[in-house]
Write a protein that holds these residues in place. Structure first.
Motif, PDB file in Angstrom:
ATOM      1  N   ILE A  77     -15.260 -11.308  -0.854  1.00 20.74           N
ATOM      2  CA  ILE A  77     -15.481  -9.375  -1.148  1.00 20.74           C
ATOM      3  C   ILE A  77     -15.135  -8.895  -1.733  1.00 20.74           C
ATOM      4  CG2 ILE A  77     -13.946  -8.740   0.630  1.00 20.74           C
ATOM      5  CD1 ILE A  77     -15.942  -7.313   2.380  1.00 20.74           C
ATOM      6  N   PHE A  78     -14.028  -9.563  -2.543  1.00 24.42           N
ATOM      7  CA  PHE A  78     -13.429  -8.636  -3.652  1.00 24.42           C
ATOM      8  C   PHE A  78     -14.509  -8.976  -4.808  1.00 24.42           C
ATOM      9  CE2 PHE A  78      -8.387 -10.236  -3.005  1.00 24.42           C
ATOM     10  CZ  PHE A  78      -8.528  -9.611  -1.430  1.00 24.42           C
ATOM     11  N   VAL A 103     -17.232  -8.926  -4.316  1.00 20.52           N
ATOM     12  CA  VAL A 103     -19.339  -8.312  -4.055  1.00 20.52           C
ATOM     13  C   VAL A 103     -19.112  -6.672  -3.736  1.00 20.52           C
ATOM     14  CG1 VAL A 103     -20.478  -7.780  -2.493  1.00 20.52           C
ATOM     15  CG2 VAL A 103     -19.578 -10.407  -3.011  1.00 20.52           C
ATOM     16  N   LEU A 104     -17.372  -6.128  -3.200  1.00 19.47           N
ATOM     17  CA  LEU A 104     -17.180  -4.919  -3.812  1.00 19.47           C
ATOM     18  C   LEU A 104     -17.044  -4.416  -4.438  1.00 19.47           C
ATOM     19  CD1 LEU A 104     -16.651  -4.903   0.372  1.00 19.47           C
ATOM     20  CD2 LEU A 104     -18.846  -4.264  -0.372  1.00 19.47           C
ATOM     21  N   THR A 105     -16.820  -5.517  -5.169  1.00 17.05           N
ATOM     22  CA  THR A 105     -16.431  -4.160  -6.559  1.00 17.05           C
ATOM     23  C   THR A 105     -17.536  -4.421  -7.500  1.00 17.05           C
ATOM     24  OG1 THR A 105     -15.520  -6.737  -7.775  1.00 17.05           O
ATOM     25  CG2 THR A 105     -13.973  -4.757  -6.848  1.00 17.05           C
ATOM     26  N   LYS A 106     -18.718  -4.616  -7.134  1.00 16.71           N
ATOM     27  CA  LYS A 106     -20.036  -4.185  -7.795  1.00 16.71           C
ATOM     28  C   LYS A 106     -20.788  -2.782  -6.807  1.00 16.71           C
ATOM     29  CE  LYS A 106     -20.046  -8.195  -9.608  1.00 16.71           C
ATOM     30  NZ  LYS A 106     -18.326  -8.420  -9.118  1.00 16.71           N
ATOM     31  N   LEU A 151      -9.729  -1.848  -3.542  1.00 20.11           N
ATOM     32  CA  LEU A 151      -9.210  -2.810  -2.735  1.00 20.11           C
ATOM     33  C   LEU A 151      -8.407  -2.444  -1.808  1.00 20.11           C
ATOM     34  CD1 LEU A 151     -10.555  -5.923  -4.993  1.00 20.11           C
ATOM     35  CD2 LEU A 151     -12.016  -5.077  -3.233  1.00 20.11           C
ATOM     36  N   ASN A 176     -18.224   0.976 -11.003  1.00 21.65           N
ATOM     37  CA  ASN A 176     -18.568   0.244 -10.234  1.00 21.65           C
ATOM     38  C   ASN A 176     -19.566  -1.082 -10.946  1.00 21.65           C
ATOM     39  OD1 ASN A 176     -16.404  -0.334  -8.648  1.00 21.65           O
ATOM     40  ND2 ASN A 176     -17.117  -0.369  -6.399  1.00 21.65           N
ATOM     41  N   TYR A 236     -15.320  -7.553 -12.454  1.00 19.46           N
ATOM     42  CA  TYR A 236     -14.182  -7.973 -12.299  1.00 19.46           C
ATOM     43  C   TYR A 236     -13.514  -9.628 -12.552  1.00 19.46           C
ATOM     44  CZ  TYR A 236      -9.848  -8.848  -8.710  1.00 19.46           C
ATOM     45  OH  TYR A 236      -8.966  -9.138  -8.134  1.00 19.46           O
ATOM     46  N   TYR A 296     -19.010 -17.613  -3.813  1.00 20.02           N
ATOM     47  CA  TYR A 296     -19.239 -18.076  -2.463  1.00 20.02           C
ATOM     48  C   TYR A 296     -19.818 -19.818  -2.357  1.00 20.02           C
ATOM     49  CZ  TYR A 296     -20.379 -13.993  -0.130  1.00 20.02           C
ATOM     50  OH  TYR A 296     -20.419 -12.906  -0.146  1.00 20.02           O
ATOM     51  N   TYR A 336     -25.225 -11.545  -7.821  1.00 20.11           N
ATOM     52  CA  TYR A 336     -24.769 -10.817  -8.526  1.00 20.11           C
ATOM     53  C   TYR A 336     -25.080  -9.662 -10.025  1.00 20.11           C
ATOM     54  CZ  TYR A 336     -20.044 -13.131  -7.003  1.00 20.11           C
ATOM     55  OH  TYR A 336     -18.877 -13.362  -5.762  1.00 20.11           O
ATOM     56  N   LEU A 364     -26.752  -7.472  -7.578  1.00 19.10           N
ATOM     57  CA  LEU A 364     -26.005  -6.323  -7.004  1.00 19.10           C
ATOM     58  C   LEU A 364     -25.998  -5.461  -7.651  1.00 19.10           C
ATOM     59  CD1 LEU A 364     -23.378  -8.420  -5.025  1.00 19.10           C
ATOM     60  CD2 LEU A 364     -25.506  -7.503  -3.668  1.00 19.10           C
ATOM     61  N   PHE A 365     -26.544  -5.795  -9.096  1.00 18.50           N
ATOM     62  CA  PHE A 365     -26.563  -5.232 -10.339  1.00 18.50           C
ATOM     63  C   PHE A 365     -27.747  -4.171 -10.422  1.00 18.50           C
ATOM     64  CE2 PHE A 365     -22.170  -6.801 -11.569  1.00 18.50           C
ATOM     65  CZ  PHE A 365     -21.149  -6.100 -11.680  1.00 18.50           C
TER      66      PHE A 365
END
Lengths: 466, 425
Positions: free
Chosen positions: A90-91, A93-96, B64, B85, B90, B98, B110, B113-114
């Motif tokens: 999740i680190f 994922v949720l930093t996106k 976080l 973000n 990062y 995963y 990813y 996600l962007f």
């Protein structure tokens, strides 16, 4: 558009996660296909009427599918979030550019799609086996016709009122007051100065006397009668040839051969005043549901049907029609396929709620704790009818009210269970579907999801909660 | 590029994180009153031993973890703001990806996600896989990767959005020397291309090689902060690196130093080849020979989509390629030089600036009277930092004296006695 693509990215990932966990997939396919096949095989190799066999097959396989998929949904929806947190994926994922709410929405959407695929595939196999059995099991045209009338059909059930039954409320109240006065006299140490105990006993007595008096008017003594009145029967909308009278009887004392004889007089108007069509059924086994076809011409244009039951003296027993569907009229109100789709849809709604619950708990608790909690909720939901009745024995108005309020939060799977209807060829009403959608998914599922979202939004993800 | 208030990419003041137990009792003060100011285009190193609060700081910056006290701004916004973000890459301290996805699927995930388009995702995925040397194993599930390979794909996911700010937590952890070198080169190149990099590590050599600024943490508190070149400079000694000198040349230099600094203890020795250089040379040779491997291969250059300094795309790629290859060839030439003897004197400041034989040759050649200056073009060819704080006057003075002395004695232009290796005085 980009927002949906981000949510869908999470959903896709969840589906891939499921598919790549081969053990999970193999487990599910093996279990679901094996029990469906085994039931079909077992049904095929057993003695009995075709309609009963297929009813049994539908009942077991659909119920097991609902249970299996619910458990799978709980485990997987909890695992997918708690693993993300525990393994710290999740680190990344949720930093996106993805908010926590959208992350949860993506997980829910993924669960929804996954459940849809699994449910449709499994119930598709069940449907296939059901139709296979429909063409292989009947040994005669009669059995084949019976299947079409009793199983592969969607019949509407109508509950009657008893025209002889007066308003029993005042009678019940009087009996309760008398009994309470007697109890306070006989056990003053229990009831005097203890309003909670008095209240609990009054509640239970009211319930008991109501049942008792109701049963009195569902009881036909030897050579006695009961007059039933049905309204709202609309058989002509669906070109029915007959209306089915479905009933179950409990004789006291028990006849030596467990069989009784029944006499009926039916018509669109009160047979006591206008007469009617007389019917006699010979030697029917007791404590089992029986179905009596009545010509549709006996139903009035307004949908009224009068049924006068006579308990012949030859039975030498009092006949009771129990309150749980001991007497109802059935008519065809739709097709089997539509009924099946509504059944699957309601099971799917159960799974949607299960997904909400699993994700909310997974976002809050560690895997084992969350699993334990949802299993408790699930079992309570499955036994909601039993829990409701058990609660009536709870001592004290306050406790009962509190428990009732708490239990309102829990899902009531048994209240929205379509399987006992479809396996008997009864219609799964749209009302049940809409009620399940609104009450169970939108309201309860929404509240549970909101709770999970708030907890998840404000929790520190870099701290693993054991 | 995000409009950053006060021209700071990251700013913290009194940043404090206290971990409490279930009952709210204070258990650990992980970070205490930390003030940071990281400017755009800076490669900032956050140093400290294990448990010093580096990762906790980063996690607070990324939202976080909650901040117990103080405040932080990252790209001008509060930590955890989803909008910023988009501009952040990062890499966590371990590669949390995963395991059921393969490398391509991971980068695709990813990229989605962007909100990158399919075409753009494909382009970047190819480029990044090539860059981190995982193209050949891109269909293998990440769960089957070695730690180093996972680190590489982790770095690739951090770069998929062409971030303005790159936060790297122990980026070289678990990597082989080649991977380490590549990542260090990459960080340098990204810094040169205008990225801001926050590097968190306890591997001091890594930080020293790439960072402009460092901050050293201990016990959650800042111990020191400043520019690397200022903090690390030593004003108590000078170092001269040269090819192997003739014994009489060495004696003369020693005499000169002893004459000028009679109380100073001289240490003259032959330097050894660094194990890292030896390793890189061997692996590079194997790679050149196209030997099979089931693991990662040497990546090539840098993802071409990563934001570039205008008009330098080709040059930058060439430079980075040359960096990796050039260093290897440098090692090779050094090794080869053992058999052929020195070609001249080499002077190198105490840094990793690659050696330029032509310049060094000229220093010892009788016809030369001064070191050849490094021109602007040459500077671009060798982008690693020069340690400008090294005092060259001592070295140059020594050499002038040596050359003058040689001229006076009409020494032969050919040097008859040579030894393998270099002298380091």
């Amino acid at each position: 558009m980009i927002l949906m693509s981000r949510i869908w990215a999470i959903s896709r990932n969840l589906i891939k996660e499921f598919l790549r966990r081969r053990a999970l997939v193999i487990f599910y396919i093996l279990i679901s296909s094996s029990y469906t096949f085994l039931f079909a095989w077992w049904i095929h190799n057993n003695e009995g009427q075709a309609d009963e066999k297929i009813q049994t097959f539908l009942s077991y396989s659909l119920s097991l599918t609902a249970v299996m998929l619910s458990l799978l949904t709980f485990f997987f929806s909890i695992a997918t979030i708690s693993r993300d947190i525990k393994r710290k994926e999740i680190f990344t994922v949720l930093t996106k550019p993805l908010s926590r709410g959208k992350y949860l929405a993506g997980k829910f959407l993924g669960m929804a799609v996954l459940n849809l695929v699994l449910l449709v595939s499994t119930t598709g196999v069940i449907l296939g086996f059901a139709y296979l059995l429909k063409y292989t099991e009947p040994q005669s045209d009669y059995e084949r016709a019976k299947l079409d009338e009793l199983v592969f059909v969607a019949r509407q059930g109508v509950q009657p009122t008893n025209l002889d039954m007066p308003d029993i409320k005042s009678e019940v109240e009087k009996k309760v007051n008398d009994k309470m006065a007697e109890l306070i006299r006989s056990d003053p140490q229990i009831y005097q100065g203890n309003p909670q105990a008095v209240d609990a006993m009054r509640f239970n007595l009211t319930k008991d006397y109501t049942n008792e008096l109701t049963m009195r008017y569902r009881t036909a003594p030897t050579d006695g009668t009961i007059l039933w009145h049905f309204t709202g029967i609309k058989p002509k909308d669906h070109a029915n040839k007959s209306v089915i009278l479905r009933y179950k009887q409990e004789p006291y004392p028990q006849p030596p051969d467990d069989h009784v004889v029944n006499e009926w007089m039916i018509g669109p108007r009160n047979p006591l005043d206008f007469g009617g069509k007389g019917l006699r059924t010979d030697k029917q086994i007791v404590r089992t549901f029986h179905e009596l076809p009545i010509p549709v011409s006996e139903v009035s244009e307004e949908g009224e049907l009068y049924v006068l039951y006579h308990n012949p003296a030859i039975n030498r027993a009092t006949i009771v029609f129990p309150t749980d569907n001991g007497m109802q009229a059935l008519y065809v109100a739709g097709g089997f396929m539509g009924n099946f789709i509504r059944t699957v849809t309601i099971i799917y709604l159960h799974l949607l709620f299960s997904s909400c619950l699993g994700l909310a708990m997974g976002a809050w608790l560690s895997f084992p704790v969350a699993v334990l909690l949802v299993l408790v909720v699930y079992v309570l939901g499955l036994c909601s009818t039993f829990v409701d009745s058990a609660l009536t024995w709870a001592a004290g108005e306050t406790l009962r009210t509190t428990m009732n309020f708490i239990l309102k939060i829990f899902p009531k799977y048994s209240l929205y269970d379509p399987v006992p209807k479809i396996d008997k060829g009864l219609i799964v009403p749209y009302g049940m579907l809409l009620s399940c959608l609104g009450y169970m998914v939108l309201i309860k599922g929404g509240l549970v999801s909101l709770f999970g979202y708030v907890v998840f939004k404000f929790r520190e993800l870099a701290r693993v909660i054991a | 590029m995000v409009d950053v208030k006060k021209n700071l990419v990251i700013e913290t003041a009194g940043l404090t994180k206290i971990f409490r137990d279930f009952w709210g009792h204070q258990r650990v003060i992980a970070v205490e009153d930390l003030d940071l100011a990281i400017h755009p285009r800076e490669v900032f190193g956050l140093l400290g031993p294990n448990g010093s609060g580096k990762s906790t700081t980063i996690k607070m910056l990324l939202g976080l973890l909650h901040i117990t006290r103080g405040w932080a701004r990252i790209l001008g916004e509060l930590p955890g703001d989803v909008r910023i973000n988009t501009h952040i890459g990062y890499l966590p301290e371990e590669t949390y990806l995963y395991p059921f996805l393969n490398a391509r699927e991971t980068l695709d995930f990813y990229g989605r996600l962007f909100g990158l388009s399919r075409h753009e995702r494909q382009r970047r995925i190819e480029s990044l896989l090539e860059m981190v040397g995982l193209t050949a194993v891109s269909r293998r599930q990440i769960g089957q990767y070695s730690k180093g390979m996972m680190r590489r794909i982790g770095l690739a996911q951090a770069l998929i959005n062409d971030p303005d700010l790159l936060i790297l937590d122990e980026p070289t952890s678990g990597l082989d020397p080649i991977g380490t070198r590549q990542i260090k080169d990459l960080i340098c190149e990204l810094g040169r291309r205008g990225k801001t990099v926050l590097l968190c590590s306890h591997l001091l050599a890594d930080v020293e090689d790439v960072c402009d600024q460092i901050c050293i943490l201990y016990g959650g508190k800042k111990q020191t902060e400043g520019a690397v070149r200022e903090i690390l400079v030593s004003n108590e000694a000078s170092e001269i690196v040269s090819p192997l000198l003739k014994s009489e040349t060495l004696t003369k230099i020693e005499d000169i130093i002893r004459h000028d600094y009679p109380d100073y203890q001289l240490d003259v020795h032959t330097p050894r080849e660094r194990l890292e250089d030896l390793f890189l040379r061997i692996v590079s040779q194997a790679h050149a020979a196209e030997l099979e491997t089931s693991g990662a291969v040497i990546g090539s250059g840098i993802g071409d989509f990563l934001t570039d300094i205008s008009g330098e795309t080709d040059t930058s790629r060439r430079v980075l390629d040359q960096l990796v290859k050039g260093r290897t060839s440098q090692v090779e030439s050094t090794a080869a030089g053992r058999g052929s003897g020195p070609s001249g004197v080499q002077l190198t400041p105490i840094s990793e600036t690659p050696v330029r034989p032509d310049v060094l040759d000229s220093l010892t050649a009788p016809s030369s009277s001064a070191p050849i200056p490094v021109d602007a073009e040459d500077e671009r060819e060798y982008p690693l930092k020069k340690d400008e704080s090294v005092d060259r006057s001592v070295i140059e003075g020594l050499l002038h004296k040596h050359i003058d002395s040689e001229n006076e004695k009409d020494a032969s232009k050919n040097h008859p006695d040579t030894h393998n290796g270099h002298n380091k005085t």
